[in-house]
Design an enzyme around this catalytic site. Structure first.
Site, PDB file in Angstrom:
ATOM      1  N   ASP A 175     -14.672   5.157  35.874  1.00 26.36           N
ATOM      2  CA  ASP A 175     -14.607   4.204  36.990  1.00 26.36           C
ATOM      3  C   ASP A 175     -15.689   3.129  36.868  1.00 26.36           C
ATOM      4  OD1 ASP A 175     -13.614   3.126  39.300  1.00 26.36           O
ATOM      5  OD2 ASP A 175     -14.521   4.601  40.645  1.00 26.36           O
ATOM      6  N   ASN A 213      -3.038   3.590  41.529  1.00 24.44           N
ATOM      7  CA  ASN A 213      -3.369   2.312  40.866  1.00 24.44           C
ATOM      8  C   ASN A 213      -2.158   1.386  40.729  1.00 24.44           C
ATOM      9  OD1 ASN A 213      -5.808   3.861  38.641  1.00 24.44           O
ATOM     10  ND2 ASN A 213      -6.167   2.752  40.543  1.00 24.44           N
TER      11      ASN A 213
HETATM   12  C1  IPE Z   1      -9.706   6.482  39.949  1.00 29.28           C
HETATM   13  O1  IPE Z   1     -10.384   5.285  40.074  1.00 29.28           O
HETATM   14  C2  IPE Z   1      -8.624   6.337  38.936  1.00 29.28           C
HETATM   15  C3  IPE Z   1      -9.061   6.056  37.579  1.00 29.28           C
HETATM   16  C4  IPE Z   1     -10.285   6.023  37.140  1.00 29.28           C
HETATM   17  C5  IPE Z   1      -8.011   5.809  36.641  1.00 29.28           C
HETATM   18  P1  IPE Z   1     -10.088   4.305  41.306  1.00 29.28           P
HETATM   19  O2  IPE Z   1     -11.069   3.196  41.202  1.00 29.28           O
HETATM   20  O3  IPE Z   1      -8.671   3.951  41.332  1.00 29.28           O
HETATM   21  O4  IPE Z   1     -10.416   5.248  42.538  1.00 29.28           O
HETATM   22  P2  IPE Z   1     -10.688   4.922  44.069  1.00 29.28           P
HETATM   23  O5  IPE Z   1      -9.484   4.201  44.572  1.00 29.28           O
HETATM   24  O6  IPE Z   1     -11.906   4.080  44.146  1.00 29.28           O
HETATM   25  O7  IPE Z   1     -10.879   6.257  44.705  1.00 29.28           O
HETATM   26  C1  IPE Z   2     -11.557   2.136  36.555  1.00 28.22           C
HETATM   27  O1  IPE Z   2     -12.248   0.989  36.920  1.00 28.22           O
HETATM   28  C2  IPE Z   2     -10.307   1.836  35.769  1.00 28.22           C
HETATM   29  C3  IPE Z   2      -9.051   2.041  36.510  1.00 28.22           C
HETATM   30  C4  IPE Z   2      -8.948   2.552  37.686  1.00 28.22           C
HETATM   31  C5  IPE Z   2      -7.839   1.630  35.845  1.00 28.22           C
HETATM   32  P1  IPE Z   2     -11.872   0.191  38.230  1.00 28.22           P
HETATM   33  O2  IPE Z   2     -10.849  -0.821  37.887  1.00 28.22           O
HETATM   34  O3  IPE Z   2     -11.508   1.115  39.326  1.00 28.22           O
HETATM   35  O4  IPE Z   2     -13.252  -0.533  38.538  1.00 28.22           O
HETATM   36  P2  IPE Z   2     -13.941  -0.720  39.967  1.00 28.22           P
HETATM   37  O5  IPE Z   2     -14.003   0.633  40.602  1.00 28.22           O
HETATM   38  O6  IPE Z   2     -13.069  -1.650  40.733  1.00 28.22           O
HETATM   39  O7  IPE Z   2     -15.271  -1.275  39.660  1.00 28.22           O
HETATM   40 MG    MG Z   3     -12.573   2.067  40.741  1.00 31.10          MG
END
Ligand code: IPE
Ligand code: IPE
Ligand code: MG
Length: 244
Positions: free
Chosen positions: A20, A68
């Site tokens: 993340d 997502n």
């Molecule tokens: C969780 O990350 C999913 C992945 C890392 C693929 P998100 O960024 O989507 O999670 P939330 O929504 O902040 O909980």
């Molecule tokens: C994790 O990084 C990757 C996916 C969930 C695909 P994020 O895209 O959630 O990055 P932040 O949390 O917005 O920084």
């Molecule tokens: Mg994230």
């Protein structure tokens, strides 16, 4: 911390990671979120190498959750394109490094091109035995658990099993992670303290390790630090210290 010291202690056979913070990493640099995802791929390469180095047998990466899909279309499209591009670029390397690729999740929702390529990549690496790299794509634990319940109910209706046969082992065998040990260690980057619908059943007794590092900054040393931290934990499984 010395890598050789780590190797002489308890190495978790299965490490799961919630990668993340890509978006925030890019934002800090004044770049588009997609730039963060692209750099996240480098972190995967490094961590995979570190995991192989330590003898971790299973590495499971949360790459895209069911939730997502609700992101802006441009970002979802970019992530799907990045998946295809990365697979095309990396597959030979994965093959020659002994990586057996696996995917879990509701793959029917992925673009056909990605589905095809994943299928091919899985078969190209199926004989490898050094490490099992599982990508959780379009994955959610509640989807997985509900699906398992459905499959078990069908078997009861068909008369292949009795209700009395349903136990934890039988249930585990209907999950997408069938045949894998439960992760002993879960790592989440970016400072968020939640599991976001990842491996809810399998993480029942995992050790959790949270770090503020954003995923694209997570490197081999970060991974070794997480393992070192895990090795300092006492896993009691309900017992008391003196019994361990
Ligand atoms: C969780 O990350 C999913 C992945 C890392 C693929 P998100 O960024 O989507 O999670 P939330 O929504 O902040 O909980
Ligand atoms: C994790 O990084 C990757 C996916 C969930 C695909 P994020 O895209 O959630 O990055 P932040 O949390 O917005 O920084
Ligand atoms: Mg994230």
């Amino acid at each position: 911390m010395n890598k050789e010291d780590l190797k002489n202690k308890d190495i978790p056979s299965h490490v799961a990671i919630i990668m993340d913070g890509n978006g925030r990493w890019a934002k800090q640099k004044g770049e588009d979120r997609v730039f963060g995802h692209m750099n996240g791929v480098n972190a995967i390469r490094n961590v995979l190498e570190a995991a192989i180095d330590l003898g971790v047998e299973y590495l499971t990466l949360y790459a895209f959750s069911t939730e997502n899909w609700d992101r802006p279309k441009e970002e979802v499209d970019a992530l799907m394109n990045l998946l295809v591009k990365t697979l095309l670029e990396e597959i030979e390397e994965l093959k020659s490094n002994g990586v057996r690729l696996n995917v879990i999740g509701n793959l029917d929702l992925l673009p056909l091109k990605a589905q095809d390529l994943l299928k091919k990549s899985l078969s190209i690496t199926e004989k490898n035995t050094k490490i099992n790299l599982t990508l959780a794509l379009s994955y959610s634990a509640r989807w997985e658990i509900a699906n398992a319940a459905k499959k078990i109910a069908q078997k009861v209706v068909q008369g292949t099993i009795d209700v009395e046969d349903i136990d934890e082992t039988l249930f585990s065998n209907e999950l997408t992670t069938k045949g894998m040990p439960d992760p002993q260690l879960l790592i989440r980057t970016s400072g968020e303290l939640r599991i976001s619908n990842f491996l809810v059943w399998q993480l029942a007794y995992a050790e959790f390790y949270f770090t503020d590092e954003l995923w694209p900054d997570f490197n081999q040393n970060s991974f070794f630090k997480a393992i070192a931290n895990y090795q300092c934990r006492e896993r009691r499984f309900g017992k008391i210290s003196e019994q361990i």
